[in-house]
Design an enzyme around this catalytic site. Structure first.
Site, PDB file in Angstrom:
ATOM      1  CB  CYS A   1      -0.919  -0.031   1.222  1.00  0.00           C
ATOM      2  SG  CYS A   1      -2.130   1.299   1.266  1.00  0.00           S
ATOM      3  CB  CYS A   2       3.817   2.303   2.039  1.00  0.00           C
ATOM      4  SG  CYS A   2       3.180   2.716   3.667  1.00  0.00           S
TER       5      CYS A   2
ATOM      6  CB  CYS B   1      -2.488   6.963   6.021  1.00  0.00           C
ATOM      7  SG  CYS B   1      -1.560   7.349   4.530  1.00  0.00           S
TER       8      CYS B   1
ATOM      9  CB  CYS C   1      -1.059   3.344   8.973  1.00  0.00           C
ATOM     10  SG  CYS C   1      -1.698   2.271   7.677  1.00  0.00           S
TER      11      CYS C   1
ATOM     12  CB  CYS D   1       5.919   4.997   4.356  1.00  0.00           C
ATOM     13  SG  CYS D   1       6.941   6.421   3.930  1.00  0.00           S
TER      14      CYS D   1
HETATM   15 FE1  SF4 Z   1      -1.379   2.745   2.960  1.00  0.00          FE
HETATM   16 FE2  SF4 Z   1      -1.057   3.001   5.616  1.00  0.00          FE
HETATM   17 FE3  SF4 Z   1       1.005   3.334   3.932  1.00  0.00          FE
HETATM   18 FE4  SF4 Z   1      -0.964   5.147   4.052  1.00  0.00          FE
HETATM   19  S1  SF4 Z   1       0.520   4.619   5.689  1.00  0.00           S
HETATM   20  S2  SF4 Z   1      -0.026   4.382   2.218  1.00  0.00           S
HETATM   21  S3  SF4 Z   1      -2.757   3.790   4.368  1.00  0.00           S
HETATM   22  S4  SF4 Z   1      -0.152   1.436   4.352  1.00  0.00           S
END
Ligand code: SF4
Length: 237
Positions: free
Chosen positions: A116-117, A199, A202, A225
Site C-alpha cells: 500500500c505504501c 494516514c 495507520c 513507509c
Molecule cells: Fe497505505 Fe497506511 Fe502506507 Fe498510508 S501509511 S499508504 S494507508 S499502508
C-alpha cells in the site's frame, strides 16, 4: 570531506554536519535551484521547513504525497501553510482508494501495508522527483532508531537525487521551540497526542514514554513507509 557520488553533479567540499539548518537550505537552494524541492506531510517538521525557506527569502516547489487518507487536520494545516507562505504545491498522481480497492481488494493497508505504501507513496514520489536534482525532507535522527544515522546530505540511488535533511540533528523539543517562537501554523493533532502523523488507518496517538513514531503501523513490525530508503526501486506490477 567531499561525498563521492554517482551523479554528474559533484558536491563542494563542505562540512554539512557543522552547518545550521538555515545554512543547509540556503546552500541547497544556491547549488540546485530550480531543480530542488521540499516534501511536506504537514507534520511539525513541515511547518518548520516552509517557514525557514520563507524567512530566508527563498522559493521552492513543495511536493505533497496526498495518499487520500490523511486526517482532516492535516489537510487543514496544508491549506493554512499554503495560504500563509504562498506555496507552489506539486501533487503527483496517486491512485484513488476506489481504484486501489478494484486492483488489490479492499483495505490493502490492513493486509499488505508495504505494498500500500509502495503504491501510494514510493512510486508517486519517484515520479514527482524526476524533474529535480535535490529533495529536502524534514526527517530527524531522534525520531526512531531507523533514522538515527540520517546524514544531512546523501545521494539517493532510488530517486537519483541528492537527499537533504536540514533538521537531521534537531530533537523534538527544538522543533517545538522553533514552531512556538515563530508562531507557525502546525497540525493540531500533535496537541491530541499524535507525535507522528501519517494516514488515518495507520496512525494512532503516541504516549510520552514511547518513541515518537510508535503510533505509526502500531502492532506491526513496520517502521517506515519506504520513501526514505535509497536502494534501487523494484517496480510493482
Ligand atoms: Fe497505505 Fe497506511 Fe502506507 Fe498510508 S501509511 S499508504 S494507508 S499502508
Amino acid at each position: 570531506m567531499a561525498i563521492p557520488l554517482p551523479s554528474p553533479l559533484r558536491l563542494p567540499d563542505l562540512d554539512f554536519e557543522a552547518m545550521t539548518a538555515e545554512e543547509v537550505i540556503a546552500w541547497a537552494h544556491r547549488f540546485f535551484w530550480p531543480r530542488v524541492c521540499l516534501t511536506c506531510s504537514w507534520q511539525k517538521q513541515s511547518s518548520v521547513l516552509v517557514h525557514m525557506v520563507a524567512e530566508l527569502g527563498l522559493r521552492m516547489d513543495t511536493v505533497e504525497l496526498d495518499t487520500h487518507l490523511f486526517f482532516r487536520e492535516s489537510y487543514e494545516t496544508r491549506d493554512q501553510l499554503v495560504d500563509r507562505y504562498q506555496l507552489k504545491l506539486i501533487q503527483p498522481e496517486i491512485p484513488t482508494i476506489a481504484e486501489q480497492h478494484r486492483a488489490d481488494g479492499p483495505n490493502l493497508w490492513e493486509r499488505d501495508p508495504d505494498r500500500c505504501c509502495h503504491i501510494r507513496k514510493v512510486e508517486p514520489l519517484v515520479n514527482a522527483l524526476a524533474p529535480y536534482d535535490a529533495w529536502i525532507s524534514g526527517i530527524r535522527r531522534d525520531q526512531s532508531p531507523s533514522r538515527s544515522d540520517t546524514p544531512k546530505v546523501q545521494w539517493s540511488e532510488r530517486y537519483q537525487v541528492f537527499k537533504i535533511h536540514p533538521l537531521a540533528d534537531w530533537d523534538e523539543q527544538r522543533i517545538w521551540s522553533y514552531v512556538n517562537e515563530s508562531d507557525i501554523p502546525y497540525n493540531p493533532l500533535h496537541d491530541a497526542g499524535y507525535r507522528s502523523i501519517g494516514c488515518i488507518p495507520c496512525t494512532r496517538p503516541t504516549r510520552p514514554d514511547e518513541e515518537e513514531r510508535a503510533g505509526r503501523w502500531a502492532g506491526s513490525d513496520k517502521l517506515e513507509c519506504g520513501i526514505h530508503e535509497n536502494a534501487k526501486l523494484e517496480r510493482t506490477a
